[in-house]
Design a protein around this motif. Structure first.
Motif, PDB file in Angstrom:
ATOM      1  N   PRO A 111      -5.758  -6.904  -1.451  1.00  0.00           N
ATOM      2  CA  PRO A 111      -6.275  -6.341  -2.706  1.00  0.00           C
ATOM      3  C   PRO A 111      -5.703  -7.043  -3.932  1.00  0.00           C
ATOM      4  O   PRO A 111      -4.554  -7.492  -3.932  1.00  0.00           O
ATOM      5  CB  PRO A 111      -5.835  -4.875  -2.643  1.00  0.00           C
ATOM      6  N   LEU A 138      -3.792  -2.410  -6.801  1.00  0.00           N
ATOM      7  CA  LEU A 138      -3.573  -1.111  -6.176  1.00  0.00           C
ATOM      8  C   LEU A 138      -2.873  -0.224  -7.194  1.00  0.00           C
ATOM      9  O   LEU A 138      -1.739  -0.519  -7.606  1.00  0.00           O
ATOM     10  CB  LEU A 138      -2.716  -1.239  -4.908  1.00  0.00           C
ATOM     11  N   GLU A 154       0.831  -1.212   0.000  1.00  0.00           N
ATOM     12  CA  GLU A 154       0.000   0.000   0.000  1.00  0.00           C
ATOM     13  C   GLU A 154       0.861   1.255   0.000  1.00  0.00           C
ATOM     14  O   GLU A 154       0.605   2.193  -0.766  1.00  0.00           O
ATOM     15  CB  GLU A 154      -0.932  -0.015   1.210  1.00  0.00           C
ATOM     16  N   ASP A 211      -7.858 -10.901   3.351  1.00  0.00           N
ATOM     17  CA  ASP A 211      -8.303  -9.719   2.614  1.00  0.00           C
ATOM     18  C   ASP A 211      -7.063  -8.997   2.078  1.00  0.00           C
ATOM     19  O   ASP A 211      -6.429  -8.225   2.800  1.00  0.00           O
ATOM     20  CB  ASP A 211      -9.117  -8.811   3.543  1.00  0.00           C
TER      21      ASP A 211
END
Length: 444
Positions: A374, A377, A157, A372
């Motif tokens: 992604p 991104l 992230e 969970d």
């Protein structure tokens, strides 16, 4: 890239009993955990440097080393220039990441200098097909598998967004958060004796090599397997029909494979360790993405042989886990480590040797469940999430399982010598064949 932080958010304290235990065994043989994700898209060293600096700024446990003096007493102390070292490897082989995982399992940390590092395996750099296998490795002294995956997600992230980090305050170790109902010397003694008594009665068969591998010479290697979306959906459907959990089926399949390995034409009982995430039971409960050691192991004793099925093995695992959690044996194990953790490296060696000889199980199934994580991104496409764990010196095989992006990745992390490379491949295939057998399960 270095990170400067305020002293108020740095950690200076003795290692907790459970942290000290993992630090002791790490001095004998590496106790590492590695998480891997495949990133399709352009990833620059500068992006990874910024992301690494951001996660170091966020998590206090990434800014410490371990020091100890003549009186032992290992302590966390702030590092003068905390950082995550980055090693970059270029390869045309899409499976090169597997060799790098093996290398990460072998390479110990100098815990005085930090306990986290990053490998970037680059494929087809500067082309439209550029991709990266990112491998983040941490010491088990500061993180378990679920913590590692949280850290890997944070790294991704920060790398994709360039956002500023949110700096966390230090929290107490898990040992200090055990509820009072699970504390006390008598509870610890009961928990310790419980597995020993069951083992004396059931006489479990352990995974053993042709010859004993000395503790300090044990090296973990990894065999990778995968269930695709169709196979995963079928397994989940079968588990529901049989009234068992996916973890029960995984542990049951591993138990049956051990039986076929140690007694190909016989029957008996084997032991399987199942780490249990106990964050929700702690007071106060740590955040889901906090770093630390939050997965104590409960032992399950599973029958194998011609009359044993995957579903009977899975039910047995589920029943024993529910009983152990209800009795708070996983909590009592960690709370009681203050009574049982060795006080020196010398006594630690003797204690580890005793466990190696007498433990009622030496195989564990670390299943993180559905994660969970992604799938995209920014311009980065993410898939193939997996973890691997070094066995250190107290187990022969760790089966590490992640489910994300509609597929399941299973890493068979074995001590070379306990299994041969060919034997490990055959063991993994045996487990996969059991999990994907389309024999209808009995109705729940």
């Amino acid at each position: 890239m270095s990170v400067t932080t305020t002293a108020a958010r740095d950690i200076t304290r003795p290692l907790s009993p459970s942290e000290r235990w993992f630090w002791i065994i790490d001095q004998i043989s590496p106790s590492n955990c590695s998480g891997r994700v495949w990133v399709r898209g352009r990833v620059t060293p500068e992006q990874l440097d910024r992301a690494a600096a951001a996660v170091v700024a966020e998590y206090p446990l990434l800014r410490v080393g371990v020091e100890h003096g003549a009186d032992f007493d290992p302590r966390f102390v702030p590092l003068p220039e905390p950082r995550i070292p980055l090693r970059r490897v270029s390869s045309d082989d899409p499976e090169a990441w597997q060799r790098e995982i093996d290398a990460e399992m072998r390479e110990p940390f100098d815990s005085a200098m930090g306990m986290v590092r990053l490998v970037d395996v680059v494929h087809a750099a500067d082309t439209a097909a550029e991709s990266h296998d990112l491998i983040l490795t941490v010491s088990h002294v500061i993180a378990d598998g679920r913590s590692l995956i949280s850290l890997l997600r944070k790294l991704i992230e920060y790398g994709s967004t360039g956002a500023d980090p949110v700096v966390r305050a230090p929290i107490p170790p898990a040992d200090d958060l055990i509820p009072t109902t699970a504390r006390g010397a008598w509870r610890y003694l009961y928990t310790t004796l419980y597995d020993q008594v069951v083992a004396l009665v059931r006489r479990p068969r352990l995974l053993r090599g042709a010859s004993r591998v000395p503790l300090a010479e044990r090296v973990t290697r990894v065999v990778h397997r995968r269930l695709d979306a169709e196979q995963l959906a079928a397994l989940v459907t079968d588990c529901r029909a049989a009234g068992v959990t996916v973890h029960g089926a995984l542990a049951g399949a591993v138990a049956l494979a051990i039986g076929k390995t140690v007694r190909p034409n016989g029957s008996g009982v084997t032991g399987i360790g199942s780490p249990v995430d106990f964050r929700p039971a702690l007071t106060p409960a740590p955040a889901a993405d906090e770093l630390g050691i939050y997965a104590p192991v409960l032992a399950n004793f599973v029958r194998f042989g011609a009359r044993a099925s995957l579903w009977s093995a899975a039910r047995s695992v589920n029943q024993q886990l529910r009983r152990g959690v209800r009795q708070q044996r996983h909590l009592a194990t960690v709370a009681g480590m203050r009574y049982g953790t060795p006080k020196s490296l010398e006594t630690g060696w003797r204690f580890v040797e005793l466990i190696d000889r007498r433990a009622p199980w030496n195989v564990s199934v670390t299943n993180l469940g559905r994660i969970d994580f992604p799938a995209q991104l920014g311009e980065w496409h993410l898939s193939n999430l997996s973890i691997a764990a070094g066995n250190s010196c107290v187990s022969a095989l760790t089966v590490a399982v992640t489910t994300a992006h509609n597929e399941m990745h299973i890493e068979f992390c074995y001590v070379e010598g306990m299994l041969t490379p060919t034997g490990a491949e055959e063991f993994a295939d045996r487990v996969l064949a059991t999990l994907t057998d389309r024999t209808p399960p009995p109705a729940n």
